[in-house]
Design an enzyme around this catalytic site. Structure first.
Site, PDB file in Angstrom:
ATOM      1  N   LYS A  68       0.804  -1.223   0.000  1.00  7.75           N
ATOM      2  CA  LYS A  68       0.000   0.000   0.000  1.00  7.75           C
ATOM      3  C   LYS A  68       0.844   1.284   0.000  1.00  7.75           C
ATOM      4  CE  LYS A  68      -4.342  -1.668   1.981  1.00  7.75           C
ATOM      5  NZ  LYS A  68      -5.380  -1.347   2.976  1.00  7.75           N
ATOM      6  N   ASN A  89      -4.830   2.217  -1.693  1.00 10.07           N
ATOM      7  CA  ASN A  89      -5.380   0.869  -1.905  1.00 10.07           C
ATOM      8  C   ASN A  89      -6.116   0.744  -3.241  1.00 10.07           C
ATOM      9  OD1 ASN A  89      -7.684   2.334  -1.369  1.00 10.07           O
ATOM     10  ND2 ASN A  89      -8.605   0.809  -0.034  1.00 10.07           N
ATOM     11  N   ASP A 105      -9.994   3.447   2.264  1.00  9.71           N
ATOM     12  CA  ASP A 105     -10.250   2.800   3.563  1.00  9.71           C
ATOM     13  C   ASP A 105     -10.990   3.734   4.527  1.00  9.71           C
ATOM     14  OD1 ASP A 105      -9.168   0.314   2.951  1.00  9.71           O
ATOM     15  OD2 ASP A 105      -7.153   0.893   3.578  1.00  9.71           O
ATOM     16  N   ASN A 155      -2.037   2.585  22.052  1.00  8.48           N
ATOM     17  CA  ASN A 155      -1.399   1.461  21.374  1.00  8.48           C
ATOM     18  C   ASN A 155      -0.401   0.800  22.307  1.00  8.48           C
ATOM     19  OD1 ASN A 155      -1.021  -0.023  18.883  1.00  8.48           O
ATOM     20  ND2 ASN A 155       1.053   0.831  18.845  1.00  8.48           N
ATOM     21  N   LYS A 160       4.600   4.318  18.477  1.00  6.87           N
ATOM     22  CA  LYS A 160       3.876   4.350  17.202  1.00  6.87           C
ATOM     23  C   LYS A 160       2.664   5.270  17.283  1.00  6.87           C
ATOM     24  CE  LYS A 160       3.341   0.332  14.988  1.00  6.87           C
ATOM     25  NZ  LYS A 160       3.109  -1.147  14.923  1.00  6.87           N
ATOM     26  N   GLN A 250     -15.281   0.067   1.142  1.00  5.72           N
ATOM     27  CA  GLN A 250     -14.043   0.593   0.549  1.00  5.72           C
ATOM     28  C   GLN A 250     -13.902   0.160  -0.904  1.00  5.72           C
ATOM     29  OE1 GLN A 250     -11.105  -1.171  -0.466  1.00  5.72           O
ATOM     30  NE2 GLN A 250     -12.135  -3.115  -0.055  1.00  5.72           N
TER      31      GLN A 250
END
Ligand code: ATR
Length: 280
Positions: A68, A89, A105, A155, A160, A250
């Site tokens: 991607k 995508n 998405d 997370n 991240k 999507q």
């Protein structure tokens, strides 16, 4: 060569992609003389493959893991969603043969959210997003576009989440993974973008009881369709939206680009794709 338009999904591996089931259904449903194939392309060959899609007989393609980010780099230009998410995508060739990229998405996630909980926005001043991978990027983009002014991002690997917060700016605040439950009472929306709860993965352990009664819970996991998270939310009487709808929605913009007709996401399409999930 046949004039019937052909598109494909490019992945490595590609065998488990559900996209052929979705697009194949629509091609049959609308009686379109076209085709949708699977292309297994290793990372080292991806740029060359998409640089000459038409030589391979395609008018466009979906792109799945691990391509991607490379798809965005390969395109001559990309829409705002793909640029912000940092990945594409959906690819197509424009009238001049130049490769165009989109990321659908966020569109898929938001359309599914509105379909399952049309008034979610009225009770959502604060949203919580679990996870900081590629799916989280699309969800953050969609929620910010929808005007959610405070998004708590949490997370397991905090670095991240911090990177995403820097990139996406002010609406995004990082919350330590260990203390996520303490913030749930303020959240009108809870989104799981981690792989927790997926068949073969550990369960997602979170107390949905701490959410307000008006909250909406959505999971991007769709195998199983009813994750433990969604089941717990439903038991508590909350709106719960599964991840399959995001996958179906999507696909809509790509099909329209390649085959010239905007397809509908219907209960029958959903049932068709659900039947393919069982088979693995
Ligand atoms: P995607 O692109 O589909 O979002 P990904 O980039 O592999 O997939 O991201 C998977 C997400 O699930 C990550 O947020 C990951 O957390 P880390 O960044 O800490 O790896 C999260 N995840 C996977 N397994 C997990 C676990 N056992 N506990 C908590 N989070 C987990």
């Amino acid at each position: 060569m046949s004039k019937a338009p052909r598109a494909c999904v490019i992945g490595w591996p590609v065998e488990h992609s559900r996209s052929p089931a979705i697009h194949g259904y629509w091609l049959r449903q609308y009686g379109i003389d076209g085709a949708y194939e699977k292309e297994a392309v290793p990372p080292e060959d991806f740029a060359a493959f998409v640089s000459d899609l038409s030589a391979h007989g395609y008018v466009g393609a979906n792109v799945t893991l691990p391509h991607k980010e490379a798809a965005l780099r390969a395109a001559a230009s990309a829409d705002a969603a793909a640029e912000a998410i940092g990945a594409a995508n959906t690819l197509w060739l424009d009238a001049n043969g130049a490769l165009q990229a989109s990321n659908t998405d966020a569109y898929g996630f938001m359309t599914n959210l509105y379909a399952g909980a049309p008034r979610w926005r009225e009770t959502c001043d604060v949203a919580m997003v679990l996870g900081a991978g590629g799916a989280a990027r699309a969800v953050l983009y969609g929620l910010i576009e929808a005007g959610v002014s405070r998004i708590l991002l949490t997370n397991r690997t905090v670095a991240k989440a911090e990177t995403l917060a820097r990139e996406f700016g002010a609406p995004v605040e990082v919350l330590p993974w260990e203390s996520k439950e303490s913030a749930l009472s303020a959240c009108g929306l809870l989104v799981n973008t981690t792989s927790l709860g997926m068949t073969g993965q550990p369960p997602l352990d979170i107390m949905v009881e701490a959410l307000p009664q008006s909250a909406v819970v959505t999971d991007i996991v769709y195998v199983p369709l009813e994750t433990a998270l969604l089941a717990a939310a439903r038991r508590r009487g909350l709106a719960a939206i599964d991840g399959l709808g995001m996958l179906l929605h999507q696909a809509v913009p790509g099909f329209e680009r390649w085959f010239g007709l905007r397809p509908e996401v219907t209960p029958d399409l959903r049932a068709h794709v659900v039947a393919t999930l069982g088979g693995g």
